[in-house]
Design a protein around this motif. Structure first.
Motif, short mmCIF file in Angstrom:
data_model
loop_
_atom_site.label_atom_id
_atom_site.label_comp_id
_atom_site.label_asym_id
_atom_site.label_seq_id
_atom_site.Cartn_x
_atom_site.Cartn_y
_atom_site.Cartn_z
N LYS A 369 0.85 -1.21 0.00
CA LYS A 369 0.00 0.00 0.00
C LYS A 369 0.88 1.25 0.00
O LYS A 369 0.60 2.22 -0.70
N GLN A 370 1.95 1.19 0.83
CA GLN A 370 2.86 2.34 0.91
C GLN A 370 3.55 2.59 -0.42
O GLN A 370 3.67 3.74 -0.86
N GLU A 371 4.00 1.50 -1.08
CA GLU A 371 4.69 1.65 -2.36
C GLU A 371 3.75 2.18 -3.44
O GLU A 371 4.16 2.97 -4.29
N LEU A 377 2.54 9.37 -5.48
CA LEU A 377 3.14 10.67 -5.13
C LEU A 377 4.26 11.04 -6.10
O LEU A 377 4.42 12.22 -6.44
N MET A 378 5.08 10.04 -6.53
CA MET A 378 6.14 10.33 -7.50
C MET A 378 5.55 10.79 -8.83
O MET A 378 6.09 11.68 -9.49
N ILE A 410 6.81 17.52 -2.49
CA ILE A 410 8.06 16.95 -1.95
C ILE A 410 7.88 16.56 -0.49
O ILE A 410 8.29 15.48 -0.05
N THR A 411 7.26 17.45 0.30
CA THR A 411 7.04 17.19 1.73
C THR A 411 6.17 15.96 1.93
O THR A 411 6.49 15.10 2.78
N GLY A 417 7.93 8.36 2.62
CA GLY A 417 9.13 7.52 2.50
C GLY A 417 9.66 7.37 1.09
O GLY A 417 10.42 6.43 0.81
N VAL A 418 9.29 8.29 0.20
CA VAL A 418 9.83 8.25 -1.16
C VAL A 418 11.34 8.50 -1.07
O VAL A 418 11.77 9.46 -0.42
#
Length: 775
Positions: A369-371, A377-378, A410-411, A417-418
């Motif tokens: 899920k995080q990835e 986000l990227m 960016i924040t 965790g990017v």
């Protein structure tokens, strides 16, 4: 006797041989000497008669003489024969007497022999009887038997026959049996074999072996019996025994006196048993834990140790069940260690297929899920970055909006965790937008750089009191345990590489080539790393901002050489104790007689009159000037810095460009200033000349602080003229230059006061606004 008879016969023969000799012709050469003697004697008795006879032979009386001679010879012969007969008779009588004597002696010898033989026979019989009696109690059976044999043989050779011989022969047979039994017994004693001893003792008892020998054998048997029992017990435990049973049997065997070489085999067996039991326990544990690696290792060890095949089979079954699960776990661990959406999905599917519990792959699902969120986000960052590239760089509001949007992306990405490397381009773009805003506003850029703790600080147990909150903010501990403070700058490096630091200054070089005045200066306490930031070290990768600026300057001019002609000039000076010192006079050449004087033109640009300026055709020539001037800079060792700069060092680079088509000329300038470090006299522990230097350095920095304060408070009068340092930097602070300030700080707790002072100083400088103009 025989010799005597032979002698007599010889004498008789001699006597018979004499007669022919006498009768024979007197002229015969073989006539005996005796006859010749007698003849000579007769001749000598009547020499005259001999002569007369010879004469008578011729006469008438010769015949009578011859007859007398014959008569005498016949009488003589008769007398001799008679004598011989007497001698022969004498010898005969002697022979008979001798024969009688010999016969008597022979008879006597025979009687004596018979008597001796009888005595010998009696002695032998008595000895034989004695031996027969003694053989019953004798300890040395072989010796006794040998003597009996010898006596029997002697008696047999003597032709003696008696009952004792038969008894002796019977006894010899008995003794042979005893000897044989005794030999067997001795052999059993030497071999010390219990079963052999028992059998030999039985046979010996049957054969009536002497008790002394039997007693020895029984003693050995008593010694060997416990040993044999121990051996038998050990042998019985070779198969199916436990290590404890074998240990007990070995202890018993050792107590019984078994030798090391006998115990070696069983000690080895005990070691194998213990190893097998250990491996069995390991195998059992591995099966309980269901660890694949543990099972593999335990199964291999179990096979080597000879563990029961049923247990190994059972373990292999567990291993077969667990291997797919372990592979799935490993895949999950690898996927979680280097997460990517595709890898995580495959690992989770594999875990489900292998039958893992949901709890074992829940972490991977969470990471997935995080990835997925990171990927989203990227993508958002890429979209926002692409949008920022189209923003109008002259529209202040549009720049602020683009910067804030990019900063927010960016924040958020950082919080999710990017990885930093995925945000480098976006962060650089945000800084460029920020710098563009600051340029439009005319603000000074301020970069904060924190050096690492020094070896001396680590040795004296200093703590690190600074921490980068982001690439643009720094947190620092409060004094005496107070609240921490946060400072915001255009960039924060802790410490960052020389390349990373210069990357954010690179665009200023282009500005200088475009005709702007550019100033880059470093401020901070002594030993904070200003000179390293500005000049670095000659090692590859450690070059500072100034050498990199030189290379970038000639790279940019080379890139634009098709459109412009460039001329680049360089000067270098130091401000030492409020005196300007030219650092470029060549060896053997007299310096300029004119005094170095700071001038300000009508547009507010600063120059130094009488300062040596040299044209540079390439980066190497400008670098050589830098090194030449740097070598003449005044430095000294203090308690805070082994090589403390005792002056403000300035590299002045002037760039003249002419458009080849329009012939339009522009002039740019780069001022690189490495300020001397501020220092407290109590800390630097300097005295004399160096103390005077320190006082002057602090005065110049105080004057610079006064200028910054006046500019930030918008005072009508800015005290530039209070010091030559502020005069030199007049167009850099509140003037027409694009200015970048490095504030260099120590992270050590022992330098907390100085670091806070430097950060506040830089924060005030950040508020200064310049009006950048092209030359």
């Amino acid at each position: 006797k025989e010799k005597k008879e032979k002698k007599d016969k010889k004498d008789d023969a001699a006597e018979e041989g004499v007669v022919p000799d006498v009768v024979a012709d007197s002229g015969d050469p073989g006539e005996p000497a005796k006859k010749e003697k007698k003849h000579k004697s007769s001749k000598s008795a009547s020499p005259e008669a001999s002569g007369d006879g010879e004469e008578a032979a011729a006469g008438d009386g010769g015949f009578q003489e011859a007859a007398d001679q014959a008569t005498r010879e016949a009488a003589l012969k008769e007398e001799e024969e008679k004598k011989k007969a007497e001698e022969k008779e004498t010898r005969k009588r002697e022979k008979e007497a001798e024969k009688k004597r010999v016969e008597e002696e022979a008879m006597k010898a025979s009687e004596e022999a018979k008597r001796a033989a009888e005595e010998a026979r009696q002695k032998l019989q008595e000895r034989l009887k004695s031996l027969l009696e003694g053989s019953k109690a004798s300890k040395n059976v072989e010796e006794c038997m040998g003597e009996l044999k010898s006596v029997v043989k002697e008696m047999q050779e003597a032709g003696i026959e008696c009952q004792e011989i038969e008894e002796a022969e019977a006894r010899i047979k008995e003794l042979k049996k005893i000897v044989k039994a005794q030999e067997k017994l001795q052999q059993a004693i030497s071999e010390r074999d219990v079963r052999g001893l028992q059998k030999a003792i039985g046979k010996a008892e049957e054969a009536a072996v002497p008790e002394g020998v039997l007693e020895e054998a029984r003693k050995v048997l008593a010694e060997e019996l416990p040993k044999q029992e121990a051996r038998d017990k050990l042998e019985a435990l070779k198969e199916g025994a436990t290590s404890e049973q074998l240990k007990e049997a070995l202890a018993q065997a050792k107590s019984a006196g078994l030798k090391k070489d006998e115990l070696a085999e069983f000690k080895e067996l005990l070691a194998k048993l213990e190893r097998r039991e250990e491996v069995e326990a390991l195998l059992k544990k591995a099966m309980e834990e269901r660890s694949v690696e543990g099972l593999k290792a335990a199964i291999q060890q179990a096979e080597e140790a000879g563990v029961d095949s049923k247990q190994i089979k059972k373990a292999n079954k567990v291993l077969k069940e667990e291997e797919p699960k372990q592979k799935a776990r490993e895949k999950l661990a690898l996927a979680c260690e280097k997460p990517s959406i595709q890898v995580l999905k495959e690992a989770i599917d594999g875990a489900k297929e292998a039958g893992l519990e949901a709890a074992e792959y829940s972490k991977a699902e969470e990471q997935l899920k995080q990835e997925e969120e990171k990927e989203r986000l990227m993508a958002a960052i890429k979209t926002t970055l692409a949008e920022s590239l189209t923003v109008d760089m002259s529209d202040l509001e549009a720049l602020r909006e683009a910067k804030e949007k990019l900063g927010e992306c960016i924040t958020t990405a950082m919080a999710a965790g990017v990885p930093e490397q995925h945000m480098v381009e976006a962060d650089q773009r945000r800084k460029r937008l920020h710098n563009a805003i600051e340029d439009l506003k005319g603000s000074i850029r301020v970069f904060c750089r924190i050096r690492p703790l020094s070896a001396k600080e680590i040795e004296q147990k200093d703590r690190k009191v600074t921490e980068a909150a982001s690439s643009m903010t720094l947190n620092i501990e409060g004094k005496d345990g107070g609240d921490q403070s946060t400072f915001a700058f255009d960039a924060v490096f802790t410490p960052g590489t020389q390349e990373e630091v210069f990357e954010d200054c690179r665009d200023l070089v282009q500005s200088a080539v475009d005709g702007y005045n550019v100033t880059i200066f470093a401020y901070g306490q002594t030993g904070a790393g200003k000179t390293f930031t500005m000049y670095g070290m000659p090692e590859p990768g450690k070059e500072g901002t100034t050498p990199r600026t030189i290379k970038e300057l000639f790279r940019v001019t080379e890139q634009n050489s098709a459109r412009f002609d460039f001329q680049i000039y360089a000067s270098m000076l130091e401000l030492y104790r409020n005196d300007l010192v030219d650092l470029l006079p060549k060896e053997g050449v007299a310096p300029c007689k004119g005094k170095l004087t700071i001038k300000t033109d009508k547009d507010g640009r600063i120059s130094v009159e009488n300062l040596i300026e040299e044209e540079c055709k390439n980066a190497e020539e400008l670098t050589a000037i830098l090194e030449r001037g740097n070598g003449k800079r005044t430095v000294a060792s203090t308690a805070m810095n082994a090589e403390s700069s005792r002056s403000h060092l300035v590299l002045w680079v002037r760039i003249v460009s002419k458009n080849k088509d329009t012939q339009e000329e522009t002039r740019g300038k780069i001022l690189m200033c490495d300020l001397a470090g501020s220092e407290r006299l109590g800390k630097s522990k300097v005295s004399g000349e160096m103390q005077a230097e320190a006082i002057e350095i602090n005065k110049s920095l105080t004057a610079l602080g006064d200028v910054i304060e006046a500019l930030t408070k918008n005072q009508k009068v800015v005290p530039y003229r209070n010091h030559k340092l502020t005069q030199l930097m007049q167009d850099s602070l509140g003037g027409s230059a694009k200015t970048l300030m490095f504030v260099n700080c120590s992270p050590a707790s022992s330098n907390l006061d100085e670091t806070l002072m430097s950060l506040k100083y830089a924060t005030r400088a950040k508020k200064i606004t310049n009006t950048a103009k092209k030359g």
